[in-house]
Design a protein around this motif. Structure first.
Motif, short mmCIF file in Angstrom:
data_model
loop_
_atom_site.label_atom_id
_atom_site.label_comp_id
_atom_site.label_asym_id
_atom_site.label_seq_id
_atom_site.Cartn_x
_atom_site.Cartn_y
_atom_site.Cartn_z
N THR A 1 38.71 49.07 33.36
CA THR A 1 39.89 49.87 33.77
C THR A 1 40.18 50.99 32.78
O THR A 1 41.29 51.53 32.78
N GLU B 1 43.06 50.13 30.23
CA GLU B 1 44.41 49.85 30.71
C GLU B 1 44.65 48.35 30.79
O GLU B 1 43.82 47.60 31.31
N ALA C 1 46.53 47.89 35.69
CA ALA C 1 45.98 48.97 36.51
C ALA C 1 46.63 48.96 37.88
O ALA C 1 46.63 47.93 38.57
N TRP D 1 46.28 51.73 40.80
CA TRP D 1 45.72 52.99 41.25
C TRP D 1 45.88 53.09 42.76
O TRP D 1 45.60 52.13 43.49
#
Length: 319
Positions: A273, A276, A279, A281
Motif C-alpha cells: 500500500t 500506508e 488504505a 482508495w
C-alpha cells in the motif's frame, strides 16, 4: 432643594410661554396713537413674569443636573462638552439659558422705558424683545431635547442573501459503508477462492440481487450492480480469520466505480500500500490504475476467474 430640582420642567414652562406670547404683544404695541398703553402693560407684564420664571428655572436647573449626576458636585455650570451625548446637550442648554438671562436685562429695560400715551413701545423694544423671546424658546427646545432624546433611527432592512445549501455529506467519505455490509449480499462463493488477480489472496465474492445472476453468467453487469470481494487470511496467507483488504465494484450507469479498503494494514504488508497503515482508495485514486485496466467495462473477463479452492482433507477411518 431636591423638591425644587424635580420641579425644573414645570418651572421652565413659564419662560417658554413668555417666549411664545411676547412677540404678539410687541408687534401690537408698535402702532402709534391712542389706546396703546394697554399693550405696553401686556408687554411689561409678560416680561416680568418671564423673568421670574427664568430665574426659577435657572435655580432649579443646576440642582436637577447635580441630582442626575450630570453636573459634578460643587459646580453650577456643567462641564464643556461636544457631540450628541447627554453631557453635550446639557452644556448647550446651559449656554442658551445663560444667553437668555443676559438678554432679559436690556429687553426689560427697553420695554419699561417711559413712554407717552400716544407713542408706540419702540423698535428697540421690539428687536430686543424678539431676541429675548427667541432665546427663551431655544432654551426650552434644548431642554426638551435633553429630557426626551430622539428615538434611534432603525437601520434599513438588510436583504439576507441565502447561502447556497451545502453539498450533501458523502456517507462513504471515511469508509465504504455499503461494501462493509457485504454479508447482507448474496454469496457467490460458498467457500474462499484464491485470486491471483488480487494479490493471490483468498477471496469470497458477494453481489446484490441486481448483479448476482449477471455475475454468475459472465454477462455485463447492469447499472446499480454492487460486487464485493472480501478477504480473510492468516499471517501465512492461508484462509483464516484476519480481515484483509476489501474490494468493491459498483456500476453507476455505464461507468464502474472501484473501491479498495484495508482498514489496518499489517506492518509486513505495507509495501503493498505504499507504506500506508490504512488504505482507502476509490474513484480516481492513482493506486487503482491497475484495477481499472481489468475493470474498464465493469466485470473482468470470467475466464480469468480462479477455480482454486481450499483443498479438502478426507478423514481416514480406522479399521
Amino acid at each position: 432643594m431636591e423638591w425644587i430640582a424635580l420641579k425644573h420642567a414645570l418651572l421652565a414652562h413659564l419662560p417658554v410661554a413668555t417666549g411664545l406670547l411676547l412677540p404678539w404683544a410687541l408687534f401690537a404695541s408698535q402702532r402709534a396713537g391712542r389706546g396703546m398703553r394697554p399693550w405696553w402693560t401686556v408687554c411689561r407684564y409678560l416680561g416680568w413674569i418671564g423673568l421670574l420664571g427664568l430665574i426659577a428655572a435657572l435655580v432649579s436647573g443646576p440642582a436637577l443636573g447635580r441630582l442626575s449626576a450630570l453636573i459634578p458636585a460643587g459646580r453650577i455650570f456643567p462641564l464643556p462638552a461636544s457631540g450628541l451625548g447627554a453631557d453635550a446637550l446639557l452644556f448647550r442648554h446651559a449656554v442658551i439659558a445663560t444667553a437668555a438671562a443676559l438678554l432679559s436685562v436690556p429687553a426689560l429695560w427697553s420695554m419699561n422705558r417711559p413712554r407717552k400715551d400716544h407713542q408706540s413701545l419702540g423698535v428697540l423694544a421690539l428687536l430686543l424683545g424678539l431676541a429675548w423671546s427667541g432665546a427663551l424658546l431655544a432654551t426650552g427646545y434644548s431642554g426638551y431635547s435633553l429630557a426626551h432624546p430622539g428615538r434611534p433611527v432603525p437601520p434599513a432592512p438588510v436583504k439576507v442573501v441565502q447561502a447556497p445549501p451545502a453539498p450533501p455529506v458523502d456517507p462513504e467519505a471515511q469508509a465504504p459503508v455499503r461494501a462493509l455490509d457485504f454479508a447482507s449480499l448474496e454469496a457467490i462463493h460458498a467457500e474462499p477462492v484464491k485470486s491471483p488477480a488480487h494479490g493471490g489472496r483468498w477471496i469470497r465474492a458477494w453481489a446484490n440481487s441486481t448483479a448476482a445472476s449477471a455475475y454468475r453468467a459472465g454477462r455485463t453487469l447492469p447499472p446499480g450492480s454492487l460486487v464485493v470481494l472480501s478477504t480473510l487470511e492468516d499471517r501465512w496467507g492461508r484462509p483464516g480469520t484476519e480481515p484483509g483488504p476489501l474490494y468493491a465494484l459498483e456500476m453507476k450507469g455505464e461507468t464502474p466505480a472501484l473501491t479498495f479498503y484495508w482498514p489496518q494494514v499489517p506492518i509486513d504488508r505495507r509495501q503493498e500500500t505504499g507504506g500506508e497503515a490504512r488504505a482507502y482508495w476509490r474513484n480516481q485514486n492513482t493506486h487503482l490504475e491497475a484495477c481499472k485496466a481489468c475493470h474498464a467495462g465493469g466485470m473482468a473477463d470470467p475466464a480469468q476467474r480462479s477455480r482454486w479452492r481450499v483443498p479438502r482433507v478426507k478423514a481416514v477411518s480406522e479399521n
